[in-house]
Design an enzyme around this catalytic site. Structure first.
Site, mmCIF file in Angstrom:
data_model
loop_
_atom_site.group_PDB
_atom_site.id
_atom_site.type_symbol
_atom_site.label_atom_id
_atom_site.label_comp_id
_atom_site.label_asym_id
_atom_site.label_seq_id
_atom_site.Cartn_x
_atom_site.Cartn_y
_atom_site.Cartn_z
ATOM 1 N N LYS A 25 35.070 26.593 47.120
ATOM 2 C CA LYS A 25 35.753 26.168 48.326
ATOM 3 C C LYS A 25 34.852 25.461 49.237
ATOM 4 O O LYS A 25 33.788 26.331 49.851
ATOM 5 C CB LYS A 25 36.879 26.934 48.682
ATOM 6 C CG LYS A 25 37.997 27.345 47.791
ATOM 7 C CD LYS A 25 38.941 28.370 48.394
ATOM 8 C CE LYS A 25 38.191 29.604 48.835
ATOM 9 N NZ LYS A 25 39.076 30.675 49.316
ATOM 10 N N THR B 115 44.185 28.426 60.662
ATOM 11 C CA THR B 115 43.578 28.404 59.544
ATOM 12 C C THR B 115 43.560 29.915 58.845
ATOM 13 O O THR B 115 42.896 30.187 57.760
ATOM 14 C CB THR B 115 42.014 27.732 59.379
ATOM 15 O OG1 THR B 115 41.265 28.332 60.321
ATOM 16 C CG2 THR B 115 42.109 26.423 59.476
ATOM 17 N N GLY C 120 43.895 32.925 57.161
ATOM 18 C CA GLY C 120 44.745 33.388 55.805
ATOM 19 C C GLY C 120 44.725 32.287 54.753
ATOM 20 O O GLY C 120 45.372 32.365 53.846
ATOM 21 N N THR C 121 43.856 31.203 55.234
ATOM 22 C CA THR C 121 43.986 30.181 54.021
ATOM 23 C C THR C 121 43.455 30.666 52.724
ATOM 24 O O THR C 121 43.955 30.242 51.612
ATOM 25 C CB THR C 121 42.975 29.025 54.420
ATOM 26 O OG1 THR C 121 41.671 29.538 54.789
ATOM 27 C CG2 THR C 121 43.661 28.216 55.621
ATOM 28 N N GLY C 122 42.289 31.337 52.740
ATOM 29 C CA GLY C 122 41.774 31.763 51.284
ATOM 30 C C GLY C 122 42.689 32.800 50.832
ATOM 31 O O GLY C 122 43.098 32.585 49.483
ATOM 32 N N CYS C 123 43.417 33.705 51.421
ATOM 33 C CA CYS C 123 44.559 34.378 50.770
ATOM 34 C C CYS C 123 45.681 33.606 50.215
ATOM 35 O O CYS C 123 46.192 33.781 49.163
ATOM 36 C CB CYS C 123 45.126 35.541 52.001
ATOM 37 S SG CYS C 123 43.725 36.587 52.425
#
Length: 800
Positions: free
Chosen positions: A175, A208, A210-213
Site C-alpha cells: 500500500k 485514518t 484503523g485503515t490497514g485493519c
C-alpha cells in the site's frame, strides 16, 4: 452453510477504530459472519496506545481451535500478533487448515506511532506466516521492515512485493499511502507473475485510524464470499475509499474511518419510534453470492477456452455491425465494446450493405420490427453472406406475433444465419414454427410477454435434455449454430452440444441481457476459424454468464447490475485468464534424454509449439527433482507455457509450478485443491466416463484420458482402450481433455476427432532426434484433427 464466515486473529482496540472491533464491523457490513481470536488487549483511543496486555499463546491457540472446530471459517486474517510466541501458536494451529485462505496484515506500529509488535517477532512473521499467506498487505514502512529494502517509489514497492512473494506469500499488496505521490495513491498488487498498479484518489483526512485493519478485513470478507483475490482487493479498496470519505469526527486525535459507509442509516433510525415501540423493518433480501470458490465453480476451463478468442478480439478489434432493437441499442454497443470489439449501430437500408461488407460480424435483432429494419437486415445479411461474415440472429419475441414469425422465417430463408441466439421461449417457439411449417400441423401455442417465456396450456417447463434435443435438431434443420439461453445455456451445431452452467437469476431482471450476449457471441465468432465456431459461441456465452455471476455478487439489486456487468466483461477480457493450450502436452522422460538433456529437449518442444509441460520423473531423488523443477519452471515461463508436476504436490509447491497432474491412485483432487489453493491447475487421469464426471465434480481443471493406444513409455499403463474411451469421456464433461498413451503424429488426428482437445506425449517428442521438428509435426497433426472435427462434427461426441 448459512453465512460466509470470516475470522480475525488480532488485538483488541478499546477505542473501536482498529483491531478486532474494526474487523468485526467490516465483516458485518460486507455480508459475512465474523468471528475473532483475541491476541492482546490494548488501552487505546484516538490519541494513542496507553497500555498493552498480551494474552498467553496457549489461550490464543485455544480460542482459534474453538472457533475452527465448531463454526469454521471461509477466510481468515491476522492483525496485531504482538510476539513471536503468539505468531508460532497461530502458525502451528493454521498448519492443520492448509485450505483456509489467509490474509496477513503485518501490523507493527499504530497510527499514533506506538509499537504493536515485539521487534524480535519480525523474523517469525517472515518465516512462519508469510509462507502461509494467501495475500500479505503491508504499508510501505512495514514492507521495508519485512524486506530490508528502502522503498521510496513505485518501483521500490514492486521490488518489495516481488520479495514478499519470494518469501512464500501467494499475493502481495503493498500500500502506497505513505509515499508522496500527490493527489493519487498507488498500491502495487503482485501475484508472482504480473504487477497491477491500483490507483485511487488521495483523501485528505486525519480520520485514518484503523485503515490497514479495515482494508485487510474487507479483503478477507470478499474472499470468504468467494471472490478471486484481485477482485476482493478492488472491492475492498472501494469500500475503504467510502469509509474514508464518510469518516466523522470522533475523539481528540486520529479518528476512525466510517465502517457504516454505504449503510441504510434511515432504515436503522426507523428501528426506534416516538411512541416508545419498535417499528418493524422488513428483513432485507440477501445479497446474491457467488459460489464459494475463488472463481465460480467450473469457470476456469471456460475461461481457458475463451482466452484465445479474447486475445484475438483485443488484438484485432473486429467491427460488429448491429441492426438491433431500439430499446437496448446502447447496451448492445456497450457489450461489444466491453469485450474489445468495435460496434457499428446503423440501421438505414441505404448503407446496410456497405457497412455489413466492411464488418467482421453482423447482429440481426428483431426486437422492434418495422419495414425499414427488415429491409436493412435483408440487405446487410446478403452482403455479409457473400463476404463469408458470420451472422447472428436474435429472434426476439418470435412467439409473440405473426409479424415476428414471418420476419424470422424470411431471415432464416434468405439470410442464412451462422448462429441463432434465443431464450427458452423463443427457442421453443421457433421449434414449433418450423415443425408447423414442415408438417402443416398447428403449432403448440406459445405466448411471450415482451421477451419473457411463458408456455400455455399447462405445458411443463422442458427438461435440460429436451432443451439439448431442441437445440441440436434446430441446428441440423437450419444448418447453423443454435444457442438457447436460460438457467443453463445450451449451444449446438447439430453434432456436438455444449452446456454452460453459470450466470445468475438477477440477470433476468435487467432489460437487454439477451441482446447483449448476442453481441458478445458475434464478436467471438468474428475471430473464430470455421472449425472453432461452436467452441467460440460456447466460450462467449460462458464469459458473459461468468461476468454476470460475478457482477451479481457485487450488487444489491438490478439497478446497478448493468454497469457492474460491463465492468466485469471488460475485466475478464482485458486481462484474460492465462491460456491453457493442451493441444501438445509434453511429458519429460530423463531415461530417453538423460537428466542433463531434459531441459534442452523441453525447450526445443516449446519452440515447436508445445504450451504444457509435465515433470514426470519417478526415479529421480527429491533434490535432483527439485533442481530440475526449478529449471523447467524458468524455461516454461519464458515461453508462456504451463508447467505441471506429476503426483508430487510438495515438489510443485517448492518450485512454484502452475499445478499438478494426479494419477488414478494418487491424492484425491479435493485434497490437492485444499493444499494448493484455488489458483493452481489440477489435472486428473481417468479411465472411464464415470471417473471423468467424478473428477469434474471434485474440481479438476482438465482430464488426461487413457490409455488410448498401447505404449512402452509408461510401465504402469493399462490395456489400450482406443478412441471410443475419448468419445465416452467427451460426452460426460466439457472439461479440456488430453488423450494419453501411445500418441504419435499418425494416430493423433483420430483421438482429436473423437473429442480430445490435445495429446500428451513422451516418446514422440522426448525420444525424437529433433524434438522441435517432432513437436511441430505433432501440432500440425492435432490441427488436422481439430479441423476435421469442426467440419465433420459427428465424429466427436456431445460434451455436456
Amino acid at each position: 452453510m448459512g453465512y460466509p464466515r470470516a475470522l480475525t486473529i488480532a488485538g483488541s482496540d478499546s477505542g473501536g477504530g482498529a483491531g478486532i472491533q474494526a474487523d468485526i464491523k467490516t465483516f458485518q457490513m460486507l455480508g459475512t459472519y465474523g468471528t475473532s481470536v483475541v491476541t492482546a488487549l490494548t488501552a487505546q483511543d484516538t490519541t494513542g496506545v496507553h497500555e498493552v496486555v498480551e494474552l498467553s499463546p496457549a489461550f490464543v491457540m485455544r480460542q482459534l481451535e474453538a472457533v475452527l472446530s465448531d463454526i469454521g471459517a471461509d477466510a481468515a486474517k491476522t492483525g496485531m500478533l504482538a510476539s513471536s510466541a503468539i505468531i508460532e501458536a497461530v502458525a502451528r494451529t493454521l498448519e492443520t487448515r492448509p485450505e483456509l485462505p489467509l490474509v496477513v496484515d503485518p501490523v507493527m506500529v499504530a497510527k499514533s506511532g506506538d509499537s504493536l509488535l515485539d521487534p524480535g517477532a519480525v523474523e517469525a512473521l517472515r518465516t512462519r506466516l508469510l509462507p502461509r499467506a494467501t495475500v500479505v498487505t503491508p504499508n510501505v514502512p512495514e514492507a521495508q521492515v519485512l524486506t530490508g529494502l528502502a522503498v521510496r517509489d513505485v518501483a521500490g514497492m514492486q521490488e518489495a512485493a516481488r520479495q514478499l512473494v519470494a518469501m512464500g506469500a501467494r499475493w502481495a499488496l503493498v500500500k502506497g499511502g505513505h509515499l508522496d505521490t500527490g493527489d493519487e495513491v498507488v498500491d502495487v498488487l503482485f501475484d508472482g507473475r504480473h504487477f497491477e498498479l491500483l490507483r485511487h484518489p488521495r483523501i485528505r483526512t486525519v480520520h485514518t485510524h484503523g485503515t490497514g485493519c479495515t482494508l485487510s478485513a474487507a479483503i478477507t470478507a470478499f474472499i470468504a464470499r468467494g471472490f478471486h483475490v484481485d477482485q476482493a482487493v478492488r472491492r475492498a479498496q472501494r469500500y475503504m475509499q467510502s469509509a474514508l470519505e464518510q469518516a466523522r469526527e470522533l475523539g481528540h486525535g486520529r479518528g476512525p474511518t466510517n465502517h457504516w459507509a454505504g449503510a441504510d442509516l434511515e432504515a436503522i433510525r426507523r428501528l426506534g419510534s416516538t411512541s416508545g415501540g419498535v417499528v418493524p423493518v422488513p428483513e432485507p433480501a440477501p445479497t446474491p453470492q457467488p459460489p464459494p470458490e475463488t472463481w465460480p465453480i467450473g469457470a476456469r476451463p471456460w475461461l481457458w477456452r475463451a482466452a484465445p478468442f479474447v486475445q484475438r478480439i483485443r488484438a484485432e478489434r473486429p467491427t460488429i455491425h448491429a441492426i438491433t432493437n431500439l430499446v437496448t441499442i446502447q447496451r448492445v454497443a456497450s457489450a461489444a465494446l466491453a469485450v474489445g470489439a468495435a460496434p457499428i449501430m446503423a440501421d438505414a437500408p441505404q448503407e446496410a450493405e456497405t457497412l455489413a461488407a466492411a464488418s467482421r460480424g453482423l447482429v440481426l435483432n428483431i426486437g422492434t420490427p418495422d419495414d425499414l429494419h427488415l429491409e436493412a437486415m435483408l440487405r446487410a445479411a446478403q452482403a455479409a453472406s457473400r463476404a463469408g461474415i458470420p451472422i447472428v440472429l436474435d429472434p426476439v419475441g418470435v412467439g409473440a406475433t405473426t409479424l415476428r414469425q414471418q420476419l424470422v422465417l424470411r431471415l432464416i430463408t434468405t439470410a442464412r444465419p451462422s448462429a441463432i441466439k434465443a431464450n427458452l421461449a423463443e427457442g421453443m417457439a421457433l421449434w414449433e414454427l418450423l415443425r408447423a411449417r414442415e408438417t402443416g400441423q398447428p403449432a403448440v401455442e406459445v405466448r411471450q410477454a415482451g421477451v419473457e417465456p411463458a408456455l400455455l396450456g399447462g405445458a411443463p417447463r422442458p427438461s435440460l435434455e429436451q432443451i439439448r434435443d431442441v437445440a441440436a435438431c434446430l441446428a441440423r434443420r437450419l444448418e447453423c449454430l443454435v444457442a438457447i439461453t436460460g438457467p443453463v445455456d445450451v449451444v449446438s451445431d447439430g453434432a456436438r452440444t455444449l452446456e454452460v452452467h453459470h450466470g445468475h437469476p438477477l440477470m433476468g431482471d435487467i432489460t437487454g441481457s439477451g441482446c447483449m450476449v448476442t453481441a458478445v457471441v458475434a464478436a467471438f465468432l468474428a475471430v473464430a476459424r470455421p472449425y472453432e465456431r461452436l467452441d467460440a459461441a460456447a466460450a462467449a456465452l460462458a464469459v458473459f454468464a461468468i461476468a454476470g455471476q460475478r457482477a451479481a455478487g457485487a450488487v444489491a439489486g438490478p439497478g446497478t447490475l448493468p454497469a457492474v456487468l460491463l465492468d466485469e466483461l471488460d475485466a475478464l477480457t482485458r486481462q484474460p485468464a492465462r491460456a491453457f493450450d493442451p493441444r501438445l502436452y509434453v511429458i519429460t522422460d530423463s531415461r530417453r534424454t538423460g537428466v542433463a538433456g531434459v531441459v534442452p529437449a523441453v525447450e526445443a518442444a516449446l519452440r515447436g509449439g508445445s504450451r504444457v509441460v509435465q515433470l514426470r520423473e519417478k526415479t529421480l531423488p527429491t533434490p535432483a527433482l527439485l533442481e530440475l523443477g526449478h529449471a523447467l519452471r524458468d524455461v516454461t515461463r519464458q515461453y508462456g507455457a504451463v508447467f505441471l508436476v506429476n503426483d508430487r504436490i510438495d515438489v510443485a509447491k517448492a518450485v512454484q509450478a502452475d499445478g499438478v497432474h494426479l494419477g488414478t491412485g494418487d491424492m484425491p483432487v479435493e485434497r490437492a485443491r485444499a493444499i494448493l489453493g484455488p489458483e493452481s491447475i489440477i489435472g486428473a487421469s481417468v479411465e472411464s466416463a464415470a471417473e471423468a464426471a467424478a473428477a469434474a465434480r471434485a474440481g479438476a481443471d482438465y482430464l488426461g484420458v487413457g490409455p488410448v493406444y498401447a505404449t512402452m513409455s509408461k510401465e504402469d499403463a493399462g490395456a489400450a482402450r482406443g478412441i471410443e474411451l475419448v468419445r465416452q469421456v467427451r460426452k460426460a464433461t466439457h472439461l479440456p481433455i488430453v488423450a494419453i498413451s501411445g500418441i504419435d503424429e499418425s494416430n493423433a488426428p483420430p483421438a482429436i476427432e473423437a473429442g480430445a482437445d490435445g495429446v500428451a506425449v513422451i516418446a514422440a517428442v522426448m525420444g525424437a532426434p529433433d524434438p522441435e521438428a517432432a513437436a511441430r509435426r505433432l501440432l500440425a497433426a492435432v490441427e488436422r484433427g481439430l479441423a476435421r472435427r469442426g467440419l465433420d462434427g459427428h465424429r466427436g461426441g456431445d460434451a455436456s
